[in-house]
Design an enzyme around this catalytic site. Structure first.
Site, PDB file in Angstrom:
ATOM      1  N   GLU A 240     -37.648 -98.346  46.997  1.00 21.87           N
ATOM      2  CA  GLU A 240     -38.318 -98.880  48.196  1.00 21.87           C
ATOM      3  C   GLU A 240     -39.776 -98.413  48.294  1.00 21.87           C
ATOM      4  O   GLU A 240     -40.265 -98.107  49.385  1.00 21.87           O
ATOM      5  CB  GLU A 240     -37.549 -98.432  49.450  1.00 21.87           C
TER       6      GLU A 240
ATOM      7  N   GLU B 165     -29.206 -92.715  52.763  1.00 16.72           N
ATOM      8  CA  GLU B 165     -29.582 -91.658  53.714  1.00 16.72           C
ATOM      9  C   GLU B 165     -28.387 -90.818  54.161  1.00 16.72           C
ATOM     10  O   GLU B 165     -28.110 -90.689  55.354  1.00 16.72           O
ATOM     11  CB  GLU B 165     -30.335 -92.269  54.904  1.00 16.72           C
TER      12      GLU B 165
HETATM   13  C1  XIL Z   1     -35.498-100.745  57.292  1.00 14.11           C
HETATM   14  C2  XIL Z   1     -35.877-102.178  57.528  1.00 14.11           C
HETATM   15  O1  XIL Z   1     -36.954-102.532  56.685  1.00 14.11           O
HETATM   16  C3  XIL Z   1     -36.235-102.378  58.977  1.00 14.11           C
HETATM   17  O2  XIL Z   1     -36.395-103.753  59.243  1.00 14.11           O
HETATM   18  C4  XIL Z   1     -35.148-101.820  59.893  1.00 14.11           C
HETATM   19  O3  XIL Z   1     -35.595-101.878  61.218  1.00 14.11           O
HETATM   20  C5  XIL Z   1     -34.807-100.397  59.527  1.00 14.11           C
HETATM   21  O4  XIL Z   1     -34.469-100.344  58.169  1.00 14.11           O
HETATM   22  N1  XIL Z   1     -34.640 -97.021  54.096  1.00 14.11           N
HETATM   23  C6  XIL Z   1     -33.722 -97.998  53.836  1.00 14.11           C
HETATM   24  C7  XIL Z   1     -33.945 -99.347  54.363  1.00 14.11           C
HETATM   25  O5  XIL Z   1     -32.810 -97.795  53.021  1.00 14.11           O
HETATM   26  O6  XIL Z   1     -32.731-100.024  54.594  1.00 14.11           O
HETATM   27  C8  XIL Z   1     -34.780 -99.282  55.611  1.00 14.11           C
HETATM   28  O7  XIL Z   1     -35.034-100.607  55.991  1.00 14.11           O
HETATM   29  C9  XIL Z   1     -36.047 -98.507  55.365  1.00 14.11           C
HETATM   30  C10 XIL Z   1     -35.730 -97.113  55.018  1.00 14.11           C
END
Ligand code: XIL
Length: 338
Positions: free
Chosen positions: A262, A155
């Site tokens: 993801e 991100e």
């Molecule tokens: C998320 C987790 O699943 C949550 O438990 C946490 O509160 C926030 O992060 N993109 C990503 C992940 O790269 O690391 C994120 O994971 C979701 C969005």
């Protein structure tokens, strides 16, 4: 008429620690199909604590040939204070993966969230860069030969696009922090694949272009990067057909790979959700993507921002949902066709 539910029988898996029962899918595991074409099909968001549940562990190992942690490799989790590392959690994942012949994807070296105070308190760029190098080297050296692909920066762009995220790294090092991170990562793990992980580019054309501009500028400058990991958290609406293919082709022209890191689908409409699983997995495979991960696999441990959504492929009791069958069909169609 026999309902689908009554045809579900119980499967047994013999794991190192014993024999566990979990609902059978009535078909081949995803990983068996995927491995016919060297495809990684994985589950991210694996908090190692979940492995305490034998059913969770059994379905994970049975269905997937890769995994990645959820938050446990993010900076404040793995390295909360200077010089102190919580290796146990990630060691556990790595050992589980080894026992079950799975690939581990390193996720969270730099993420916008979860940075510890000792890092946040460093304001001098040289000291900050040194902290980054120390952190990367500690983690990447420990898992040398065990983790062969990493999300180096997650991100980097603002959620809706329109510039780089104003995170700690940006504030102290300026926009060059991303290239710095990739250079440090390559030096620490010369043989690993290095990814930039980004969200929403499949649905926001402006952000898609921005990511492309950023990554192509890296390639032009010789910044060591191997690919783009699309998060692919989908809310309600599928990416427009053709967008995944277009991204794969444009990055391929730069010599880079595109992975899905993801995937999950957030909607209250199960039929829509199933169609989106089918559309995304089918197009991704056709486009040449060989590494697809979901952000978890059971609604028992789902991360969602749509209240009541059940974004994953198995229900809370590990029963396969229509999303599983859509994914399985997309995969088997691809494998048998190509
Ligand atoms: C998320 C987790 O699943 C949550 O438990 C946490 O509160 C926030 O992060 N993109 C990503 C992940 O790269 O690391 C994120 O994971 C979701 C969005």
């Amino acid at each position: 008429m026999k309902t689908f539910a009554t045809t579900i029988i119980t499967a047994l898996i013999v794991a190192a620690e014993g024999v566990y029962a979990f609902p059978s899918t009535g078909t081949t595991p995803l990983r068996n199909e995927a491995s016919k074409k060297d495809i990684l099909i994985g589950s991210g968001a694996i908090n190692p604590m979940y492995l305490n549940d034998p059913e969770f562990a059994a379905v994970l190992a049975n269905q997937f040939n890769s995994l990645s942690p959820e938050n446990e490799m993010k900076w404040s989790f793995i390295n909360p204070t200077k010089g102190h590392y919580n290796w146990d959690t990630i060691d556990r994942l790595v050992n589980f993966a080894e026992d079950n012949n799975m690939v581990v994807k390193g996720h969270g070296l730099i993420s916008s969230c979860c940075n510890p105070d000792f890092l946040l308190n460093i304001t001098h760029p040289t000291a900050f860069r040194t902290a980054m190098k120390t952190h990367f080297e500690a983690i990447m050296h420990r898992y040398d030969g065990k983790i062969d692909r990493w999300d180096v920066v997650t991100e980097a762009l603002k959620t809706q696009g329109g510039g780089l995220n104003n995170n700690t790294f940006y504030q102290v090092l300026g926009p060059g922090y991303i290239a710095d991170a990739f250079r440090i990562a390559r030096a620490a793990a010369p043989d690993a694949k290095l990814f930039i992980n980004e969200n929403l580019v499949e649905s926001l054309p402006g952000k898609r272009q921005e990511l492309y501009n950023l990554v192509s500028s890296f390639v032009a400058k010789g910044v060591p990067i191997d690919g783009v990991a699309l998060q692919m958290h989908i809310t309600e609406v599928a990416p427009k057909p053709g967008v995944i293919t277009e991204m794969v082709n444009s990055y391929k022209a730069l010599g880079l790979e595109v992975a899905i890191a993801e995937l999950d689908v957030h909607t209250l409409d199960n039929a829509v959700e199933t169609d989106i699983y089918d559309a995304v997995v089918s197009e991704a495979l056709d486009a040449g993507i060989t590494d697809i991960s979901f952000w978890g696999f059971t609604d028992k441990h789902a991360y969602t921002w749509v209240q009541g959504a059940k974004p994953l492929m198995f229900d809370q009791c590990y029963k396969p949902k229509s999303e599983f069958y859509a994914t399985h069909a997309a995969l088997t169609n691809f494998v048998n066709r190509s």
